[in-house]
Design a protein around this motif. Structure first.
Motif, PDB file in Angstrom:
ATOM      1  N   THR A  51       0.819  -1.213   0.000  1.00  0.00           N
ATOM      2  CA  THR A  51       0.000   0.000   0.000  1.00  0.00           C
ATOM      3  C   THR A  51       0.851   1.260   0.000  1.00  0.00           C
ATOM      4  N   VAL A  52       0.479   2.197  -0.863  1.00  0.00           N
ATOM      5  CA  VAL A  52       1.031   3.548  -0.890  1.00  0.00           C
ATOM      6  C   VAL A  52      -0.153   4.500  -0.971  1.00  0.00           C
ATOM      7  N   ILE A  53       0.106   5.767  -0.781  1.00  0.00           N
ATOM      8  CA  ILE A  53      -0.929   6.773  -0.981  1.00  0.00           C
ATOM      9  C   ILE A  53      -0.666   7.421  -2.330  1.00  0.00           C
ATOM     10  N   ALA A  58      -5.360   5.447  -0.579  1.00  0.00           N
ATOM     11  CA  ALA A  58      -4.571   4.240  -0.336  1.00  0.00           C
ATOM     12  C   ALA A  58      -4.805   3.286  -1.497  1.00  0.00           C
ATOM     13  N   VAL A  59      -3.710   2.856  -2.138  1.00  0.00           N
ATOM     14  CA  VAL A  59      -3.796   1.946  -3.279  1.00  0.00           C
ATOM     15  C   VAL A  59      -2.760   0.841  -3.128  1.00  0.00           C
ATOM     16  N   GLY A  71       2.630  12.573 -13.328  1.00  0.00           N
ATOM     17  CA  GLY A  71       1.850  13.770 -13.026  1.00  0.00           C
ATOM     18  C   GLY A  71       1.149  13.725 -11.678  1.00  0.00           C
ATOM     19  N   GLY A  72       1.283  12.640 -10.956  1.00  0.00           N
ATOM     20  CA  GLY A  72       0.587  12.485  -9.679  1.00  0.00           C
ATOM     21  C   GLY A  72       1.513  12.614  -8.482  1.00  0.00           C
ATOM     22  N   SER A  73       1.005  12.145  -7.353  1.00  0.00           N
ATOM     23  CA  SER A  73       1.728  12.218  -6.088  1.00  0.00           C
ATOM     24  C   SER A  73       1.670  10.867  -5.394  1.00  0.00           C
ATOM     25  N   VAL A  74       2.829  10.400  -4.912  1.00  0.00           N
ATOM     26  CA  VAL A  74       2.930   9.128  -4.205  1.00  0.00           C
ATOM     27  C   VAL A  74       3.583   9.374  -2.852  1.00  0.00           C
ATOM     28  N   ILE A  75       2.982   8.804  -1.818  1.00  0.00           N
ATOM     29  CA  ILE A  75       3.582   8.842  -0.481  1.00  0.00           C
ATOM     30  C   ILE A  75       3.819   7.405  -0.040  1.00  0.00           C
ATOM     31  N   THR A  76       5.036   7.137   0.398  1.00  0.00           N
ATOM     32  CA  THR A  76       5.384   5.854   0.994  1.00  0.00           C
ATOM     33  C   THR A  76       5.660   6.116   2.476  1.00  0.00           C
ATOM     34  N   LEU A  77       5.885   5.073   3.239  1.00  0.00           N
ATOM     35  CA  LEU A  77       6.166   5.271   4.662  1.00  0.00           C
ATOM     36  C   LEU A  77       7.390   6.153   4.870  1.00  0.00           C
ATOM     37  N   MET A 108      -0.353  -0.638   6.673  1.00  0.00           N
ATOM     38  CA  MET A 108      -1.383  -0.291   7.662  1.00  0.00           C
ATOM     39  C   MET A 108      -1.330   1.202   7.984  1.00  0.00           C
ATOM     40  N   ILE A 109      -0.132   1.698   8.240  1.00  0.00           N
ATOM     41  CA  ILE A 109       0.021   3.116   8.589  1.00  0.00           C
ATOM     42  C   ILE A 109      -0.433   4.003   7.431  1.00  0.00           C
ATOM     43  N   LEU A 110      -0.093   3.626   6.201  1.00  0.00           N
ATOM     44  CA  LEU A 110      -0.500   4.438   5.050  1.00  0.00           C
ATOM     45  C   LEU A 110      -2.005   4.381   4.819  1.00  0.00           C
ATOM     46  N   ALA A 111      -2.622   3.224   5.042  1.00  0.00           N
ATOM     47  CA  ALA A 111      -4.085   3.139   4.927  1.00  0.00           C
ATOM     48  C   ALA A 111      -4.740   4.033   5.978  1.00  0.00           C
ATOM     49  N   ALA A 112      -4.197   4.017   7.193  1.00  0.00           N
ATOM     50  CA  ALA A 112      -4.730   4.874   8.262  1.00  0.00           C
ATOM     51  C   ALA A 112      -4.529   6.352   7.927  1.00  0.00           C
TER      52      ALA A 112
END
Length: 160
Positions: A51-53, A58-59, A71-77, A108-112
């Protein structure tokens, strides 16, 4: 082999990289970007370990191609804490003892985080629904749900 160029925001920084048009996002993030918190558990979008944001949602990155983030934005832990200081959600997970082996913890943290960023007053049922795409084989979920509730209730207060 053909390559495509993608530009996207990764954990707050603009990134331009070349990748194969068929490379999965999970592999691109781990192998090319060094984001080792993104783990493959099942490769079928069922376990949530990858899972990443992406653009606020969350995907499961095992079901996306790297080119889709152009062109998008990705957040990892790796992008959740700031200046070496844990995010309030990470602190809640630690305080609640919501980690055991740790394999599922980044997802889990990224989904939260995705949930609480959109809905800081999420109900317990909304938390359960948001976390349902992430599997944990160690904790039994009670402590994980408690951690998300603690994070929701503190809303980042210095108490955690």
């Amino acid at each position: 082999m053909e390559k495509i160029t993608i530009t996207f925001n990764l954990n707050g920084s603009e990134v331009t990289a070349q990748t194969s048009p068929n490379k999965r996002l999970v592999d691109f993030l781990r192998e090319d970007m060094g984001m080792l918190s993104v783990k493959e558990g099942c490769g079928e979008g069922e376990c949530g370990a990858c899972t990443v944001i992406y653009n606020g949602n969350a995907v499961t990155s095992c079901l996306m191609l790297a080119g889709q983030v152009n062109g998008g934005s990705v957040i990892t832990l790796e992008g959740v804490s700031r200046n070496g200081e844990l995010n309030y959600i990470q602190k809640a997970f630690a305080e609640a003892g919501a980690v055991q082996c740790g394999y599922c913890t980044p997802g889990m943290i990224l989904a939260a985080k995705a949930l609480l960023d959109k809905n800081p007053n999420a109900t317990n049922d909304e938390i359960k629904r948001a976390m349902s795409g992430n599997l944990c084989r160690c904790t039994g979920y009670a402590k994980i749900l408690k951690a998300v509730e603690m994070a929701r209730d503190t809303k980042g207060d210095a108490a955690l």
